[in-house]
Design a protein around this motif. Structure first.
Motif, short mmCIF file in Angstrom:
data_model
loop_
_atom_site.label_atom_id
_atom_site.label_comp_id
_atom_site.label_asym_id
_atom_site.label_seq_id
_atom_site.Cartn_x
_atom_site.Cartn_y
_atom_site.Cartn_z
N GLY A 1 0.89 -0.99 0.31
CA GLY A 1 -0.23 -0.25 0.33
C GLY A 1 0.83 1.23 0.42
O GLY A 1 -0.10 2.29 -0.16
N CYS B 1 -3.54 3.72 2.20
CA CYS B 1 -3.97 2.71 1.39
C CYS B 1 -2.79 0.96 2.01
O CYS B 1 -2.31 0.90 2.91
N PRO C 1 -4.65 -3.31 1.94
CA PRO C 1 -5.20 -4.38 2.16
C PRO C 1 -6.62 -4.12 2.71
O PRO C 1 -6.62 -2.77 3.35
N ASP C 2 -8.16 -4.90 1.58
CA ASP C 2 -9.13 -3.52 2.07
C ASP C 2 -9.59 -3.72 3.79
O ASP C 2 -9.76 -2.57 3.92
N ASN C 3 -9.52 -4.89 4.27
CA ASN C 3 -9.88 -4.92 5.71
C ASN C 3 -9.14 -3.44 6.28
O ASN C 3 -9.31 -3.30 7.36
N VAL D 1 -7.72 -1.10 5.62
CA VAL D 1 -8.21 0.86 5.11
C VAL D 1 -9.93 0.90 5.73
O VAL D 1 -9.91 1.92 6.09
N LYS D 2 -10.44 0.30 6.08
CA LYS D 2 -11.37 -0.18 6.17
C LYS D 2 -11.90 0.80 8.00
O LYS D 2 -12.24 0.91 8.16
N ASP D 3 -10.66 -0.64 8.46
CA ASP D 3 -10.36 -0.37 9.17
C ASP D 3 -9.79 1.06 10.28
O ASP D 3 -10.38 2.01 11.10
N THR E 1 -9.71 3.81 8.48
CA THR E 1 -10.67 5.17 7.69
C THR E 1 -12.29 4.70 8.96
O THR E 1 -12.13 5.85 9.49
N PHE F 1 -8.54 7.89 -0.15
CA PHE F 1 -8.20 6.33 -0.23
C PHE F 1 -9.06 5.72 -1.90
O PHE F 1 -9.86 6.47 -1.83
N ASP F 2 -8.54 4.79 -2.04
CA ASP F 2 -9.14 4.00 -3.40
C ASP F 2 -10.77 3.11 -2.60
O ASP F 2 -10.11 2.16 -1.43
N LYS F 3 -11.17 4.15 -2.86
CA LYS F 3 -12.91 3.29 -2.68
C LYS F 3 -13.13 2.04 -3.40
O LYS F 3 -12.98 2.13 -4.78
#
Length: 221
Positions: A112, A194, A196-198, A200-202, A204, A219-221
């Motif tokens: 990332g 930036c 891994p998806d998890n 970024v989710k956590d 943010t 971030f990349d949504k």
């Protein structure tokens, strides 16, 4: 529009991350932080597109990608692990939501870091990197990408976090809500995230919970 480009250089810079330098098509442009779909110019692979981030300077005469190679299954990155100078890649559409707006705190995990490398290099070249900070998390010190260059550019504004290793000069812990509270003073700043998806989710979610404005989260949504 797609472009067939020759690989000028291909070498591993960590145990599982490879740097590719390729030709830059005439008139080709991108904004630091953006990516493009890439495929390998071989019959079995030319239709297998994967997104990779540009890490080179915008005005460089070549393009650079830094790519994690997953050799545990027969996918595109495993095949890229076999690519050498003289081979060809195909560049497709340029895209990406990550771009620099104003000074802030960059939080990256693993590869990332790649969209931030181009941003940092551009800012550093133009003497505008001050007042930006990087928090970069990896499993071990062997996983850190471009660590020496990041230290040189950011100096004391570079915090390296290792989740599976306690090493002198590094913080050995996870980036969670408690870490953010302890390490960030001002949550009204811009945040660039930036990984891994998890991750970024956590991150943010925690930042918003701690008072960050959704309009200043990039971030990349």
């Amino acid at each position: 529009m797609s472009h067939i480009v020759k690989v000028l250089e291909a070498r591993f810079i960590t145990h599982d991350v490879k740097r590719f330098v390729v030709e830059k098509p005439k008139g080709f442009d991108f904004i630091p932080g953006q990516a493009c779909d890439v495929s390998i110019n071989l019959p079995l692979w030319k239709e297998q597109l994967r997104p990779f981030t540009f890490t080179s300077l915008r005005d460089s005469k070549f393009l650079e990608f830094i790519i994690k190679i997953y050799s545990d299954h027969p996918g595109v990155t495993n095949e890229l692990g076999k690519i050498n100078a003289g081979d060809e890649l195909i560049l497709h559409d340029v895209f990406g939501a990550i771009k620099y707006v104003e000074p802030g705190i960059f939080i990256a995990a693993g590869t990332g870091i790649t969209p931030f490398i181009s941003i940092f290099r551009e800012l550093y070249k133009n003497n505008k990197l001050f007042n930006n900070r990087l928090i970069y998390v990896n499993k071990t010190s062997n996983d850190i990408i471009m660590g020496e260059e990041l230290h040189r550019m950011l100096k004391n504004n570079f915090t390296s976090v290792l989740t599976r290793e306690n090493t002198v000069g590094f913080i050995g812990k996870r980036i969670d809500r408690k870490f953010l509270i302890e390490n960030i003073v001002d949550f009204s700043r811009h945040f660039y995230v930036c990984g891994p998806d998890n991750f970024v989710k956590d991150i943010t979610h925690h930042l918003l919970d701690l008072g960050a404005d959704a309009d200043t989260l990039i971030f990349d949504k």
